[in-house]
Design a protein around this motif. Structure first.
Motif, PDB file in Angstrom:
ATOM      1  N   ASN B   3       0.831  -1.208   0.000  1.00  0.00           N
ATOM      2  CA  ASN B   3       0.000   0.000   0.000  1.00  0.00           C
ATOM      3  C   ASN B   3       0.871   1.267   0.000  1.00  0.00           C
ATOM      4  O   ASN B   3       0.596   2.231  -0.725  1.00  0.00           O
ATOM      5  CB  ASN B   3      -0.928  -0.015   1.221  1.00  0.00           C
ATOM      6  CG  ASN B   3      -2.046   0.985   1.061  1.00  0.00           C
ATOM      7  OD1 ASN B   3      -2.538   1.185  -0.044  1.00  0.00           O
ATOM      8  ND2 ASN B   3      -2.423   1.629   2.146  1.00  0.00           N
ATOM      9  N   LEU B   4       1.946   1.227   0.799  1.00  0.00           N
ATOM     10  CA  LEU B   4       2.863   2.386   0.832  1.00  0.00           C
ATOM     11  C   LEU B   4       3.518   2.592  -0.534  1.00  0.00           C
ATOM     12  O   LEU B   4       3.662   3.733  -0.995  1.00  0.00           O
ATOM     13  CB  LEU B   4       3.963   2.155   1.878  1.00  0.00           C
ATOM     14  CG  LEU B   4       3.630   2.487   3.332  1.00  0.00           C
ATOM     15  CD1 LEU B   4       4.836   2.231   4.222  1.00  0.00           C
ATOM     16  CD2 LEU B   4       3.185   3.935   3.471  1.00  0.00           C
ATOM     17  N   LEU B   7       1.043   4.200  -2.796  1.00  0.00           N
ATOM     18  CA  LEU B   7       0.901   5.631  -2.515  1.00  0.00           C
ATOM     19  C   LEU B   7       2.100   6.422  -3.064  1.00  0.00           C
ATOM     20  O   LEU B   7       1.941   7.529  -3.574  1.00  0.00           O
ATOM     21  CB  LEU B   7       0.748   5.861  -1.006  1.00  0.00           C
ATOM     22  CG  LEU B   7      -0.566   5.350  -0.401  1.00  0.00           C
ATOM     23  CD1 LEU B   7      -0.533   5.413   1.122  1.00  0.00           C
ATOM     24  CD2 LEU B   7      -1.747   6.151  -0.924  1.00  0.00           C
ATOM     25  N   GLU B   8       3.297   5.826  -2.946  1.00  0.00           N
ATOM     26  CA  GLU B   8       4.487   6.469  -3.518  1.00  0.00           C
ATOM     27  C   GLU B   8       4.319   6.644  -5.033  1.00  0.00           C
ATOM     28  O   GLU B   8       4.648   7.684  -5.585  1.00  0.00           O
ATOM     29  CB  GLU B   8       5.753   5.635  -3.245  1.00  0.00           C
ATOM     30  CG  GLU B   8       6.253   5.678  -1.818  1.00  0.00           C
ATOM     31  CD  GLU B   8       6.795   7.030  -1.406  1.00  0.00           C
ATOM     32  OE1 GLU B   8       7.141   7.837  -2.285  1.00  0.00           O
ATOM     33  OE2 GLU B   8       6.849   7.304  -0.192  1.00  0.00           O
ATOM     34  N   ARG B  10       1.587   6.911  -6.673  1.00  0.00           N
ATOM     35  CA  ARG B  10       0.563   7.921  -6.999  1.00  0.00           C
ATOM     36  C   ARG B  10       1.098   9.343  -6.919  1.00  0.00           C
ATOM     37  O   ARG B  10       0.555  10.259  -7.541  1.00  0.00           O
ATOM     38  CB  ARG B  10      -0.645   7.737  -6.074  1.00  0.00           C
ATOM     39  CG  ARG B  10      -1.583   6.668  -6.614  1.00  0.00           C
ATOM     40  CD  ARG B  10      -2.708   6.363  -5.697  1.00  0.00           C
ATOM     41  NE  ARG B  10      -3.365   7.543  -5.163  1.00  0.00           N
ATOM     42  CZ  ARG B  10      -4.245   7.496  -4.178  1.00  0.00           C
ATOM     43  NH1 ARG B  10      -4.546   6.346  -3.630  1.00  0.00           N
ATOM     44  NH2 ARG B  10      -4.812   8.595  -3.737  1.00  0.00           N
ATOM     45  N   LYS B  11       2.142   9.542  -6.120  1.00  0.00           N
ATOM     46  CA  LYS B  11       2.708  10.895  -5.988  1.00  0.00           C
ATOM     47  C   LYS B  11       3.493  11.311  -7.231  1.00  0.00           C
ATOM     48  O   LYS B  11       3.749  12.488  -7.431  1.00  0.00           O
ATOM     49  CB  LYS B  11       3.721  10.920  -4.831  1.00  0.00           C
ATOM     50  CG  LYS B  11       3.182  10.778  -3.464  1.00  0.00           C
ATOM     51  CD  LYS B  11       4.392  10.830  -2.555  1.00  0.00           C
ATOM     52  CE  LYS B  11       4.119  10.320  -1.194  1.00  0.00           C
ATOM     53  NZ  LYS B  11       5.374  10.214  -0.418  1.00  0.00           N
ATOM     54  N   LEU B  12       3.938  10.344  -7.987  1.00  0.00           N
ATOM     55  CA  LEU B  12       4.888  10.632  -9.060  1.00  0.00           C
ATOM     56  C   LEU B  12       4.220  11.262 -10.277  1.00  0.00           C
ATOM     57  O   LEU B  12       3.018  11.105 -10.488  1.00  0.00           O
ATOM     58  CB  LEU B  12       5.593   9.342  -9.481  1.00  0.00           C
ATOM     59  CG  LEU B  12       6.379   8.634  -8.378  1.00  0.00           C
ATOM     60  CD1 LEU B  12       6.980   7.351  -8.915  1.00  0.00           C
ATOM     61  CD2 LEU B  12       7.470   9.535  -7.823  1.00  0.00           C
ATOM     62  N   LYS B  13       5.048  11.939 -11.057  1.00  0.00           N
ATOM     63  CA  LYS B  13       4.571  12.452 -12.348  1.00  0.00           C
ATOM     64  C   LYS B  13       4.631  11.268 -13.309  1.00  0.00           C
ATOM     65  O   LYS B  13       5.619  11.048 -14.018  1.00  0.00           O
ATOM     66  CB  LYS B  13       5.463  13.598 -12.817  1.00  0.00           C
ATOM     67  CG  LYS B  13       5.360  14.807 -11.920  1.00  0.00           C
ATOM     68  CD  LYS B  13       6.386  15.843 -12.320  1.00  0.00           C
ATOM     69  CE  LYS B  13       6.305  17.021 -11.364  1.00  0.00           C
ATOM     70  NZ  LYS B  13       7.477  17.878 -11.433  1.00  0.00           N
ATOM     71  N   GLU B  76      11.457  14.938  -3.535  1.00  0.00           N
ATOM     72  CA  GLU B  76      10.666  15.040  -2.294  1.00  0.00           C
ATOM     73  C   GLU B  76      11.394  15.888  -1.252  1.00  0.00           C
ATOM     74  O   GLU B  76      10.761  16.629  -0.506  1.00  0.00           O
ATOM     75  CB  GLU B  76      10.379  13.648  -1.735  1.00  0.00           C
ATOM     76  CG  GLU B  76       9.250  12.940  -2.455  1.00  0.00           C
ATOM     77  CD  GLU B  76       8.104  12.589  -1.537  1.00  0.00           C
ATOM     78  OE1 GLU B  76       7.621  13.475  -0.800  1.00  0.00           O
ATOM     79  OE2 GLU B  76       7.721  11.408  -1.542  1.00  0.00           O
ATOM     80  N   SER B  85       5.324  13.289   4.527  1.00  0.00           N
ATOM     81  CA  SER B  85       5.469  11.863   4.860  1.00  0.00           C
ATOM     82  C   SER B  85       5.915  11.679   6.301  1.00  0.00           C
ATOM     83  O   SER B  85       5.463  10.768   6.994  1.00  0.00           O
ATOM     84  CB  SER B  85       6.488  11.199   3.931  1.00  0.00           C
ATOM     85  OG  SER B  85       6.091  11.366   2.600  1.00  0.00           O
ATOM     86  N   LEU B  95       8.965   4.141   5.310  1.00  0.00           N
ATOM     87  CA  LEU B  95       8.722   5.017   4.158  1.00  0.00           C
ATOM     88  C   LEU B  95       9.816   4.844   3.098  1.00  0.00           C
ATOM     89  O   LEU B  95       9.531   4.749   1.910  1.00  0.00           O
ATOM     90  CB  LEU B  95       8.695   6.484   4.596  1.00  0.00           C
ATOM     91  CG  LEU B  95       7.483   6.947   5.394  1.00  0.00           C
ATOM     92  CD1 LEU B  95       7.735   8.322   6.012  1.00  0.00           C
ATOM     93  CD2 LEU B  95       6.250   7.013   4.502  1.00  0.00           C
TER      94      LEU B  95
END
Lengths: 307, 227
Positions: B3-4, B7-8, B10-13, B76, B85, B95
């Motif tokens: 899951n982490l 989520l990582e 999803r943050k990316l371009k 980041e 985070s 993380l």
């Protein structure tokens, strides 16, 4: 009220320089606690440690009765924060940023996201990428992010920085509303003292990394340094007359022909009338109403507080 | 952890990453034929040789790894989103483990997919232009698949070499990319420098360095990872 934040000996030293030293901080549930201090005094460092962004080099932090350590951060699920300025994944939309934040906290509630955006009046901007937002919008979005998971404590570092007067009022109203209607405890720092004065219940003054004073606004109001300042070439004679004619005991000769009267039982006009009647030349007389700023100034400069 | 990692991701371009990856693949699709037809026909003498060439080419995905280190870690820190985070009730080590695993997964999957696409394109181009000097056998395909999996894993691990020093500690994109270019090329260029390197030992040594770097990045994150 119980303490939800309690630090003991909280310190942070970087390359031999003490940024924060031995801070004993207690924040009670339901209050708005204001942290005051000059730039570089250590406010942000204290807040960063409380928000889990950096670890203390000494001392302990307890949030909601749980110790906060690098390996045990579960108490942070009850904390929202904006430290320094609100940061976002700028290429992502506002809603996506909020959704990501909520999911990191294991919180899945689309309705809460919509409500948070509505609360900060950004409902119509939810799909827009954050890079298109103004600073004020980002601050509001930061608040939305901070409240979305219904935290019990919100840490706001200089939340009015860079905002226009309308934005400042919005932010103040929001803090008040969240505190009063939702019972959220706030830790707010600001160098705009009048802002803190308007929202905080209690204030801690940070100077050179140390928490030097903690007082409620009521206590501060009692200690306000209101005085009447008289400029006269006959300051010593004026002091004598004030004491013997009007019974004023609390006064101070400042030198340079200036005299301060701290006992305000007599009005400015009474004082001038009496001095004129006794042929004392008055070059100027002015009432000075002490503000939190004066108090703060005295605290951080180590000046004598005069009551 | 999955899951982490999600989520990582999803943050990316993500479009940038896919675009960059598409460029790598597009270039590589034709390189084996180009080498066999225009540089030296020996590259196409048999499937073992052309497989060796494709394996060498795929070391370039270390560069893709450096680009991911830049987005997943350095950006980041630079954009200070790392502080978000750190405000979550998740230890920093978890993380960063998620970040390192995501980089590994993307590099591994990307390299493996590229091996498949380049393999297929090479076969199809060979059908048309005939630059490989032997018939395709099951053994050659099995050998290619085994090398593709093994080398994709190796590239994923080697990609972490810049992670600790240039990702977490110095947070410097350009040195991270330069190191990746060096790592991608130095095995291929070593004969020009008069160095005779055993490819298996060299790859193993680089994998060890990658593992050490990833381990250092995660274990020292409390010390070096302040926002």
């Amino acid at each position: 009220m119980k303490d939800i934040v309690h630090t003991t000996g909280l310190s942070r030293t970087v390359k031999g320089r003490k940024l924060v030293a031995d801070v004993e901080l207690r924040i009670r549930q339901g209050e708005v606690y204001g942290l005051l201090g000059q730039n570089g005094a250590g406010k942000t460092t204290i807040m960063k440690m409380l928000a889990g962004h950096i670890a203390p080099t000494a001392g302990e932090i307890s949030l909601f009765g749980q110790r906060l350590t690098p390996s045990s951060k579960s108490a942070l699920s009850r904390v929202g924060s904006i430290i320094e300025y609100p940061v976002f994944f700028e290429h992502m939309g506002a809603i996506d940023n909020l959704r990501l934040h909520a999911e990191y906290l294991g919180f899945y509630d689309e309705q809460a996201i919509a409500q948070a955006l509505e609360l900060v009046r950004l409902k119509d901007a939810g799909a827009r990428p954050v890079k298109e937002f103004s600073l004020g919008m980002k601050q509001r979005l930061g608040i939305a992010r901070a409240v979305i998971t219904k935290p019990e404590l919100i840490i706001l570092d200089e939340p009015t920085n860079g905002l226009d007067p309308v934005g400042i009022k919005d932010m103040r109203d929001l803090v008040r509303m969240l505190n009063q209607d939702y019972g959220i405890t706030f830790l707010v720092s600001s160098h705009i003292l009048s802002e803190i004065e308007q929202v905080a219940d209690r204030i801690g003054v940070v100077s050179e990394g140390r928490l030097t004073t903690e007082m409620s606004l009521e206590d501060i109001a009692k200690q306000r340094t209101d005085y009447i300042e008289i400029a006269t070439p006959q300051a010593e004679r004026a002091a004598y007359l004030l004491e013997h004619e009007l019974g004023i005991a609390s006064l101070k000769l400042l030198g340079g022909g200036r005299l301060r009267v701290y006992d305000l039982s007599r009005s400015q006009s009474e004082i001038s009338r009496m001095l004129v009647l006794h042929d004392v030349e008055i070059e100027g007389i002015q009432k000075h109403v002490g503000t939190l700023e004066d108090y703060f100034y005295h605290q951080i400069t180590g000046g004598d507080r005069i009551g | 952890m999955a899951n982490l990692m999600k989520l990582e991701w999803r943050k990316l371009k993500r479009l940038n990453i896919v675009g960059e990856y598409a460029v790598y693949v597009a270039v590589m699709l034709f390189l084996p034929m180009l080498f066999a037809r225009s540089v030296n026909a020996d590259f196409g003498q048999d499937y073992a040789t052309i497989t060796g060439l494709i394996v060498s080419m795929h070391l370039s995905y270390v560069l893709f790894g450096a680009s991911l280190i830049n987005q997943v870690v350095i950006d980041e820190f630079r954009n200070r989103t790392i502080s978000l985070s750190y405000g979550y009730p998740i230890p920093r080590r978890r993380l960063f483990l998620a970040k390192a695993l995501l980089i590994s997964l993307l590099v591994f999957a990307g390299t493996l997919l590229s091996f498949v696409l380049v393999g297929v394109s090479t076969l199809l181009l060979d059908e048309s232009f005939g630059f490989i000097g032997e018939e395709l056998t099951t053994g050659a395909v099995a050998g290619y698949v085994a090398k593709a999996v093994l080398h994709s894993a190796a590239v994923a691990v080697i990609s972490h070499i810049p992670l600790f020093v240039f990702g977490v500690w110095k947070r410097a994109t350009i040195p991270a990319v330069l190191i990746a270019i060096f790592l991608a090329q130095f095995q291929n260029l070593s004969p020009l420098l008069g160095l005779s390197l055993d490819p298996v030992l060299t790859t193993a040594a680089l994998c060890l360095l990658g593992l050490l770097s990833a381990f250092a990045a995660i274990s020292a994150i409390e010390r070096f990872g302040d926002a």
